[in-house]
Design a protein around this motif. Sequence first.
Motif, PDB file in Angstrom:
ATOM      1  N   ARG A 143       0.823  -1.195   0.000  1.00 14.44           N
ATOM      2  CA  ARG A 143       0.000   0.000   0.000  1.00 14.44           C
ATOM      3  C   ARG A 143       0.866   1.257   0.000  1.00 14.44           C
ATOM      4  O   ARG A 143       0.630   2.190  -0.777  1.00 14.44           O
ATOM      5  CB  ARG A 143      -0.925  -0.004   1.228  1.00 14.44           C
ATOM      6  CG  ARG A 143      -1.653   1.322   1.500  1.00 14.44           C
ATOM      7  CD  ARG A 143      -2.456   1.792   0.300  1.00 14.44           C
ATOM      8  NE  ARG A 143      -3.509   0.849  -0.038  1.00 14.44           N
ATOM      9  CZ  ARG A 143      -4.285   0.949  -1.104  1.00 14.44           C
ATOM     10  NH1 ARG A 143      -4.085   1.937  -1.970  1.00 14.44           N
ATOM     11  NH2 ARG A 143      -5.222   0.063  -1.324  1.00 14.44           N
ATOM     12  N   VAL A 144       1.886   1.283   0.854  1.00 12.30           N
ATOM     13  CA  VAL A 144       2.748   2.466   0.927  1.00 12.30           C
ATOM     14  C   VAL A 144       3.517   2.645  -0.384  1.00 12.30           C
ATOM     15  O   VAL A 144       3.646   3.753  -0.894  1.00 12.30           O
ATOM     16  CB  VAL A 144       3.728   2.344   2.116  1.00 12.30           C
ATOM     17  CG1 VAL A 144       4.747   3.477   2.094  1.00 12.30           C
ATOM     18  CG2 VAL A 144       2.964   2.352   3.437  1.00 12.30           C
ATOM     19  N   ALA A 145       4.031   1.545  -0.942  1.00  9.76           N
ATOM     20  CA  ALA A 145       4.767   1.608  -2.200  1.00  9.76           C
ATOM     21  C   ALA A 145       3.862   2.103  -3.336  1.00  9.76           C
ATOM     22  O   ALA A 145       4.264   2.933  -4.160  1.00  9.76           O
ATOM     23  CB  ALA A 145       5.351   0.239  -2.540  1.00  9.76           C
ATOM     24  N   HIS A 146       2.636   1.600  -3.366  1.00 13.42           N
ATOM     25  CA  HIS A 146       1.682   2.005  -4.395  1.00 13.42           C
ATOM     26  C   HIS A 146       1.349   3.484  -4.270  1.00 13.42           C
ATOM     27  O   HIS A 146       1.288   4.213  -5.275  1.00 13.42           O
ATOM     28  CB  HIS A 146       0.413   1.160  -4.278  1.00 13.42           C
ATOM     29  CG  HIS A 146      -0.638   1.488  -5.294  1.00 13.42           C
ATOM     30  ND1 HIS A 146      -1.605   2.447  -5.067  1.00 13.42           N
ATOM     31  CD2 HIS A 146      -0.863   1.002  -6.556  1.00 13.42           C
ATOM     32  CE1 HIS A 146      -2.390   2.530  -6.130  1.00 13.42           C
ATOM     33  NE2 HIS A 146      -1.957   1.664  -7.047  1.00 13.42           N
ATOM     34  N   ASP A 147       1.125   3.962  -3.032  1.00 13.09           N
ATOM     35  CA  ASP A 147       0.790   5.372  -2.821  1.00 13.09           C
ATOM     36  C   ASP A 147       1.950   6.272  -3.215  1.00 13.09           C
ATOM     37  O   ASP A 147       1.744   7.373  -3.757  1.00 13.09           O
ATOM     38  CB  ASP A 147       0.414   5.606  -1.351  1.00 13.09           C
ATOM     39  CG  ASP A 147      -0.923   4.973  -0.988  1.00 13.09           C
ATOM     40  OD1 ASP A 147      -1.671   4.610  -1.917  1.00 13.09           O
ATOM     41  OD2 ASP A 147      -1.215   4.836   0.218  1.00 13.09           O
ATOM     42  N   LEU A 148       3.184   5.811  -2.946  1.00 12.06           N
ATOM     43  CA  LEU A 148       4.353   6.594  -3.319  1.00 12.06           C
ATOM     44  C   LEU A 148       4.438   6.742  -4.840  1.00 12.06           C
ATOM     45  O   LEU A 148       4.664   7.836  -5.363  1.00 12.06           O
ATOM     46  CB  LEU A 148       5.624   5.931  -2.782  1.00 12.06           C
ATOM     47  CG  LEU A 148       6.953   6.553  -3.236  1.00 12.06           C
ATOM     48  CD1 LEU A 148       7.048   8.008  -2.804  1.00 12.06           C
ATOM     49  CD2 LEU A 148       8.138   5.750  -2.671  1.00 12.06           C
ATOM     50  N   ALA A 149       4.249   5.633  -5.546  1.00 16.28           N
ATOM     51  CA  ALA A 149       4.286   5.674  -7.016  1.00 16.28           C
ATOM     52  C   ALA A 149       3.170   6.571  -7.552  1.00 16.28           C
ATOM     53  O   ALA A 149       3.378   7.330  -8.508  1.00 16.28           O
ATOM     54  CB  ALA A 149       4.165   4.264  -7.577  1.00 16.28           C
ATOM     55  N   ASP A 150       1.987   6.481  -6.965  1.00 18.36           N
ATOM     56  CA  ASP A 150       0.866   7.322  -7.397  1.00 18.36           C
ATOM     57  C   ASP A 150       1.171   8.802  -7.186  1.00 18.36           C
ATOM     58  O   ASP A 150       0.836   9.654  -8.023  1.00 18.36           O
ATOM     59  CB  ASP A 150      -0.399   6.950  -6.615  1.00 18.36           C
ATOM     60  CG  ASP A 150      -1.177   5.824  -7.290  1.00 18.36           C
ATOM     61  OD1 ASP A 150      -0.766   5.413  -8.397  1.00 18.36           O
ATOM     62  OD2 ASP A 150      -2.193   5.378  -6.731  1.00 18.36           O
ATOM     63  N   SER A 151       1.810   9.110  -6.057  1.00 14.77           N
ATOM     64  CA  SER A 151       2.132  10.497  -5.752  1.00 14.77           C
ATOM     65  C   SER A 151       3.138  11.063  -6.764  1.00 14.77           C
ATOM     66  O   SER A 151       2.992  12.193  -7.248  1.00 14.77           O
ATOM     67  CB  SER A 151       2.701  10.600  -4.332  1.00 14.77           C
ATOM     68  OG  SER A 151       3.050  11.935  -4.024  1.00 14.77           O
ATOM     69  N   ILE A 152       4.155  10.263  -7.105  1.00 15.77           N
ATOM     70  CA  ILE A 152       5.151  10.702  -8.081  1.00 15.77           C
ATOM     71  C   ILE A 152       4.508  10.838  -9.462  1.00 15.77           C
ATOM     72  O   ILE A 152       4.768  11.794 -10.195  1.00 15.77           O
ATOM     73  CB  ILE A 152       6.337   9.716  -8.114  1.00 15.77           C
ATOM     74  CG1 ILE A 152       7.098   9.790  -6.788  1.00 15.77           C
ATOM     75  CG2 ILE A 152       7.261  10.004  -9.294  1.00 15.77           C
ATOM     76  CD1 ILE A 152       8.205   8.781  -6.660  1.00 15.77           C
ATOM     77  N   GLU A 153       3.648   9.881  -9.811  1.00 19.16           N
ATOM     78  CA  GLU A 153       2.959   9.947 -11.100  1.00 19.16           C
ATOM     79  C   GLU A 153       2.095  11.202 -11.197  1.00 19.16           C
ATOM     80  O   GLU A 153       2.078  11.878 -12.225  1.00 19.16           O
ATOM     81  CB  GLU A 153       2.095   8.705 -11.289  1.00 19.16           C
ATOM     82  CG  GLU A 153       1.347   8.672 -12.616  1.00 19.16           C
ATOM     83  CD  GLU A 153       0.502   7.416 -12.785  1.00 19.16           C
ATOM     84  OE1 GLU A 153      -0.457   7.452 -13.592  1.00 19.16           O
ATOM     85  OE2 GLU A 153       0.787   6.412 -12.108  1.00 19.16           O
ATOM     86  N   SER A 154       1.402  11.530 -10.125  1.00 19.10           N
ATOM     87  CA  SER A 154       0.557  12.736 -10.113  1.00 19.10           C
ATOM     88  C   SER A 154       1.407  13.988 -10.276  1.00 19.10           C
ATOM     89  O   SER A 154       1.016  14.925 -10.985  1.00 19.10           O
ATOM     90  CB  SER A 154      -0.243  12.816  -8.813  1.00 19.10           C
ATOM     91  OG  SER A 154      -1.135  11.725  -8.700  1.00 19.10           O
ATOM     92  N   ALA A 171       0.324  13.785 -19.943  1.00 22.26           N
ATOM     93  CA  ALA A 171       1.402  12.811 -20.125  1.00 22.26           C
ATOM     94  C   ALA A 171       0.918  11.402 -19.811  1.00 22.26           C
ATOM     95  O   ALA A 171       0.040  11.197 -18.968  1.00 22.26           O
ATOM     96  CB  ALA A 171       2.588  13.155 -19.234  1.00 22.26           C
ATOM     97  N   ASP A 172       1.487  10.414 -20.509  1.00 22.05           N
ATOM     98  CA  ASP A 172       1.224   9.005 -20.242  1.00 22.05           C
ATOM     99  C   ASP A 172       2.421   8.492 -19.437  1.00 22.05           C
ATOM    100  O   ASP A 172       3.533   8.386 -19.966  1.00 22.05           O
ATOM    101  CB  ASP A 172       1.078   8.243 -21.557  1.00 22.05           C
ATOM    102  CG  ASP A 172       0.616   6.806 -21.364  1.00 22.05           C
ATOM    103  OD1 ASP A 172       1.296   6.069 -20.628  1.00 22.05           O
ATOM    104  OD2 ASP A 172      -0.403   6.415 -21.957  1.00 22.05           O
ATOM    105  N   VAL A 173       2.215   8.195 -18.155  1.00 19.70           N
ATOM    106  CA  VAL A 173       3.315   7.871 -17.237  1.00 19.70           C
ATOM    107  C   VAL A 173       3.214   6.422 -16.779  1.00 19.70           C
ATOM    108  O   VAL A 173       2.155   5.968 -16.341  1.00 19.70           O
ATOM    109  CB  VAL A 173       3.309   8.807 -16.009  1.00 19.70           C
ATOM    110  CG1 VAL A 173       4.499   8.505 -15.099  1.00 19.70           C
ATOM    111  CG2 VAL A 173       3.330  10.264 -16.445  1.00 19.70           C
ATOM    112  N   ILE A 174       4.322   5.692 -16.881  1.00 14.39           N
ATOM    113  CA  ILE A 174       4.406   4.316 -16.380  1.00 14.39           C
ATOM    114  C   ILE A 174       5.602   4.237 -15.433  1.00 14.39           C
ATOM    115  O   ILE A 174       6.727   4.579 -15.814  1.00 14.39           O
ATOM    116  CB  ILE A 174       4.570   3.298 -17.527  1.00 14.39           C
ATOM    117  CG1 ILE A 174       3.352   3.324 -18.452  1.00 14.39           C
ATOM    118  CG2 ILE A 174       4.784   1.896 -16.954  1.00 14.39           C
ATOM    119  CD1 ILE A 174       3.473   2.383 -19.643  1.00 14.39           C
TER     120      ILE A 174
END
Length: 304
Positions: free
Chosen positions: A261-272, A281-284
Amino acid sequence: MSDGSNREHRLLLIAALSSVATALILIAAKTVAWLMTGSVSMLASLVDSVMDSLASLINFVAIRYSLVPADEEHRFGHGKAEALAGLGQAIFIAGSSIFLIHQSVLKLMDPTPIEASMVGIGVMVVSIALTFGLLMIQRYVVKQTGSTAIEADSLHYLSDLAVNVGIIAVLAVSSFGWLWLDGAVGLLIALFILRSAWHIASESSQLLLDREMPADVRNRIGAIVASHPDALGFHDLRTRQSGRTCFIQLHLDMDQNLTLRVAHDLADSIESGIKQAFPGADVIIHLDPVAVGPRVPVEPPPKH
């Protein structure tokens, strides 16, 4: 489709149609002026406007196609149609410059007087006014949408301003007997157009070859990642531009002990953060676990 996308689409179509309309008006006016003056410089400007109209029509078709949403056969959208349009423009423009080089050399070898020069000057003044108005529209649309095709079209019309000023000078001094100047200016215009064709072809080819985006874009992405304390670093950053959409991919290093959950939220925050910096932008982001040693507590300084 969002309101922002609808607005972008309207702006692109307005810019494309304005370009076509401007080119057609200038073709009609310059045809009359060339027939009355017999100036090869005016012919150069007329041929340039014919190429502008063809390029603008190509742009209009390409932009309409590039706005088609992604489908099963084109998962990344149709944005590269704009780069193909730019390449098509370059071919037309290069062909017109070769024709003008030939006509200018003939004029230099056999200079003839220019007739009705005031008519030609009047047409050039109108041409400058129309071109300047179109450039203002195109510049605003490029700023709002980042369209490659409109930017290429704008570059060519920008060069037209300098060309038209040169033609006015030729027509103004023709009465003093400087007949060779008409062919010389026509030759310079042809070489200038050929240079524009090379620039447009180079930019369009690089987009089709998925060239990396500029270093300042990559540095900005790195700064966004670095602004998150739990991000230990990143690697394998890849970027490319397709139409108005930029594609960004990277591998993100993070503590392997973080929960999913924490890892996913971190990735989501950076993507945002990246999407906020680069709208649309299309971000992966691929998550890479990294072994982190135990943290040593920092002892407070001794009291004196």
